[in-house]
Design a protein around this motif. Structure first.
Motif, short mmCIF file in Angstrom:
data_model
loop_
_atom_site.label_atom_id
_atom_site.label_comp_id
_atom_site.label_asym_id
_atom_site.label_seq_id
_atom_site.Cartn_x
_atom_site.Cartn_y
_atom_site.Cartn_z
N HIS A 104 0.94 -1.18 0.09
CA HIS A 104 0.01 0.24 -0.04
C HIS A 104 0.87 1.25 0.05
O HIS A 104 2.06 1.36 0.39
N THR A 105 0.26 2.41 -0.57
CA THR A 105 1.08 3.49 -0.47
C THR A 105 0.23 4.51 0.48
O THR A 105 -0.80 4.65 0.54
N THR A 106 1.04 5.25 1.17
CA THR A 106 0.54 6.32 2.27
C THR A 106 0.84 7.72 1.65
O THR A 106 1.88 7.88 1.35
N ILE A 107 -0.17 8.58 1.46
CA ILE A 107 0.12 9.78 1.29
C ILE A 107 -0.47 10.85 2.27
O ILE A 107 -1.52 10.72 2.63
N VAL A 108 0.61 11.48 2.69
CA VAL A 108 0.45 12.26 3.97
C VAL A 108 0.70 13.78 3.51
O VAL A 108 1.68 14.25 3.33
N ALA A 109 -0.46 14.47 3.87
CA ALA A 109 -0.48 15.84 3.31
C ALA A 109 0.46 16.63 3.90
O ALA A 109 1.19 17.67 3.31
N ALA A 110 0.79 16.48 5.27
CA ALA A 110 1.74 17.23 6.12
C ALA A 110 3.16 17.02 5.40
O ALA A 110 3.78 18.08 5.36
N ASP A 111 3.31 15.79 5.10
CA ASP A 111 4.74 15.71 4.71
C ASP A 111 4.95 16.27 3.18
O ASP A 111 5.91 16.78 3.02
N LEU A 112 3.94 16.59 2.46
CA LEU A 112 4.17 17.18 1.12
C LEU A 112 4.29 18.59 1.14
O LEU A 112 5.05 19.05 0.35
N ILE A 113 4.01 19.14 2.10
CA ILE A 113 4.13 20.63 2.54
C ILE A 113 4.98 21.07 3.47
O ILE A 113 4.98 22.27 3.77
N GLY A 114 5.54 20.10 3.97
CA GLY A 114 6.65 20.57 5.12
C GLY A 114 5.94 20.94 6.32
O GLY A 114 6.59 21.90 6.98
N LYS A 115 4.84 20.45 6.66
CA LYS A 115 4.26 20.71 8.19
C LYS A 115 4.58 19.43 9.20
O LYS A 115 4.61 18.14 8.73
N LYS A 116 4.57 19.82 10.53
CA LYS A 116 5.08 18.80 11.23
C LYS A 116 4.09 18.94 12.52
O LYS A 116 3.23 19.95 12.84
N SER A 117 4.12 18.07 13.25
CA SER A 117 3.48 18.16 14.68
C SER A 117 3.70 19.66 15.36
O SER A 117 4.86 19.96 15.46
N GLY A 118 3.02 20.23 15.87
CA GLY A 118 2.76 21.57 16.55
C GLY A 118 2.22 22.73 15.63
O GLY A 118 2.05 23.65 16.08
N ASP A 119 2.39 22.19 14.50
CA ASP A 119 1.78 23.15 13.59
C ASP A 119 0.42 23.16 13.52
O ASP A 119 -0.31 22.25 13.63
N ASN A 120 -0.22 24.26 12.88
CA ASN A 120 -1.62 24.25 12.65
C ASN A 120 -2.03 22.99 11.92
O ASN A 120 -1.60 23.03 10.61
N PRO A 121 -2.90 22.23 12.12
CA PRO A 121 -3.22 20.81 11.24
C PRO A 121 -4.15 21.11 10.48
O PRO A 121 -4.55 20.00 9.72
N HIS A 122 -4.88 22.19 10.14
CA HIS A 122 -5.97 22.27 9.31
C HIS A 122 -5.63 22.59 7.85
O HIS A 122 -5.70 23.58 7.33
N LEU A 123 -4.60 21.57 7.30
CA LEU A 123 -4.09 22.00 6.25
C LEU A 123 -4.45 22.03 5.00
O LEU A 123 -4.14 22.73 3.83
N TRP A 124 -5.75 21.67 4.88
CA TRP A 124 -6.68 21.48 3.68
C TRP A 124 -6.77 23.09 3.15
O TRP A 124 -7.17 23.20 2.01
N TYR A 125 -6.89 23.83 4.14
CA TYR A 125 -7.27 25.33 4.08
C TYR A 125 -5.81 26.01 3.56
O TYR A 125 -6.09 27.42 3.05
N ASN A 126 -4.81 25.36 3.39
CA ASN A 126 -3.62 25.97 2.88
C ASN A 126 -3.68 25.78 1.47
O ASN A 126 -3.70 24.50 0.80
N PRO A 127 -3.50 26.82 0.55
CA PRO A 127 -3.99 26.67 -0.99
C PRO A 127 -2.65 25.71 -1.75
O PRO A 127 -3.04 25.13 -2.76
N ALA A 128 -1.72 25.31 -0.89
CA ALA A 128 -0.76 24.47 -1.37
C ALA A 128 -0.94 22.95 -1.31
O ALA A 128 -0.50 22.04 -2.11
N THR A 129 -2.05 22.80 -0.34
CA THR A 129 -2.21 21.01 -0.04
C THR A 129 -2.89 20.43 -0.92
O THR A 129 -2.18 19.39 -1.44
N LEU A 130 -3.79 20.71 -1.41
CA LEU A 130 -4.64 19.99 -2.30
C LEU A 130 -4.20 19.62 -3.61
O LEU A 130 -3.96 18.57 -4.06
#
Length: 293
Positions: A104-130
């Motif tokens: 299986h393949t795992t696609i983790v949004a946080a990893d793709l845009i350089g976010k980590k634990s402690g950052d605002n986790p609502h990443l889908w509202y970041n225009p770069a994420t989707l």
């Protein structure tokens, strides 16, 4: 007479060939932790994928989600798994650690845009994420199913083009209203507010609430004052989580004619990513135009 062994060989091979054809037509099973990633997966995969979204009820609080045996089975059967990361859906890490499926393949949004634990986790509202998730998925599907690679890449291009209107509206709002002060009960809309060039007040209060802690009296007073003195032009609130404290802030906003805009952590029923985001941006633009005249 040599045609008889040849015919027999073809009869033996026919079921095997049919089996291979069936496997070629088999849909790729994708599990998305959140339903907007599931929507994205359907838009990229089209008819060649089967998508299950775990968090899909807009009336539920995603932070209170608890896994079940059916969730674990869905994860175990998936070929592709998409989730947010940055501690937003930590239950996914636990389920994945229990899965023994090697391919299986795992696609983790946080990893793709350089976010980590402690950052605002609502990443889908970041225009770069989707766009980043969409490209990662299209590339993985193309690798898994090269016969339909052109289909996945064409869908990726269509998805990217469909976001251009949203990107233009973000640019237009920023050009006209950059620096306008707004506030929020939680940092759900934080990345989008930043992209719009808005100045977010009371961020410490928002993070405290997000972490299920009690805001300090100083934080509460500062928040209420920002509504009463007219500095905050919009109050964003998480419409999926409305407790007594939130209700009080909404009432203060109403009394002081501060525009209130509800945002959600899951894609509302009957919406797509494009209509969901586009509708919220239209509401923001309309509110800013009214409050700054």
């Amino acid at each position: 007479m040599r045609s008889v062994p040849l015919l027999a060989a073809l009869l033996v091979a026919a079921p095997l060939l049919a089996g291979n054809a069936a496997r070629t037509d088999e849909k790729i099973n994708i599990v998305a932790a959140e339903n907007f990633y599931g929507d994205l997966a359907r838009q990229i995969g089209g008819g060649h994928v089967e998508v299950t979204s775990i968090l899909s009820n807009p009336d539920d609080d995603p932070h209170l989600f608890e896994t079940s045996p059916s969730t674990a089975r869905n994860i175990a059967d998936a070929k592709v798994i998409i989730y947010n990361g940055a501690d937003y859906d930590p239950w996914m890490d636990k389920l994945l650690s229990a899965s023994t499926k090697p391919d299986h393949t795992t696609i983790v949004a946080a990893d793709l845009i350089g976010k980590k634990s402690g950052d605002n986790p609502h990443l889908w509202y970041n225009p770069a994420t989707l766009p980043a998730v969409a490209k990662a998925l299209a590339d993985d599907l193309s690798r898994r199913d090269p016969a339909n690679s052109a289909h996945y890449q064409a869908n990726l291009k269509s998805f990217q083009m469909s976001l251009q209107a949203i990107d233009k509206e973000i640019t237009d709002v920023k050009k006209t209203y950059a620096g306008i002060e707004v506030t929020a009960t939680e940092p759900v809309f934080g990345y989008m507010a930043e992209a719009l060039g808005l100045k977010m007040l009371n961020y410490d209060f928002q993070v405290t609430v997000m972490n299920n802690a009690e805001p300090s009296p100083t934080q509460v007073t500062a928040f209420e004052n920002s509504l009463k003195d007219g500095s905050a032009k919009i109050l964003f609130y998480n419409s999926q989580v409305t407790d007594e404290a939130t209700a009080r802030l909404l009432e203060i906003a109403k009394q002081n004619k501060v525009t209130v805009i509800g945002v959600t952590e899951t894609e509302p029923a009957g919406k797509t990513i494009q209509t969901w985001f586009g509708g919220q941006l239209d509401e923001v633009q309309k509110a800013l135009a009214a409050r700054t005249q």
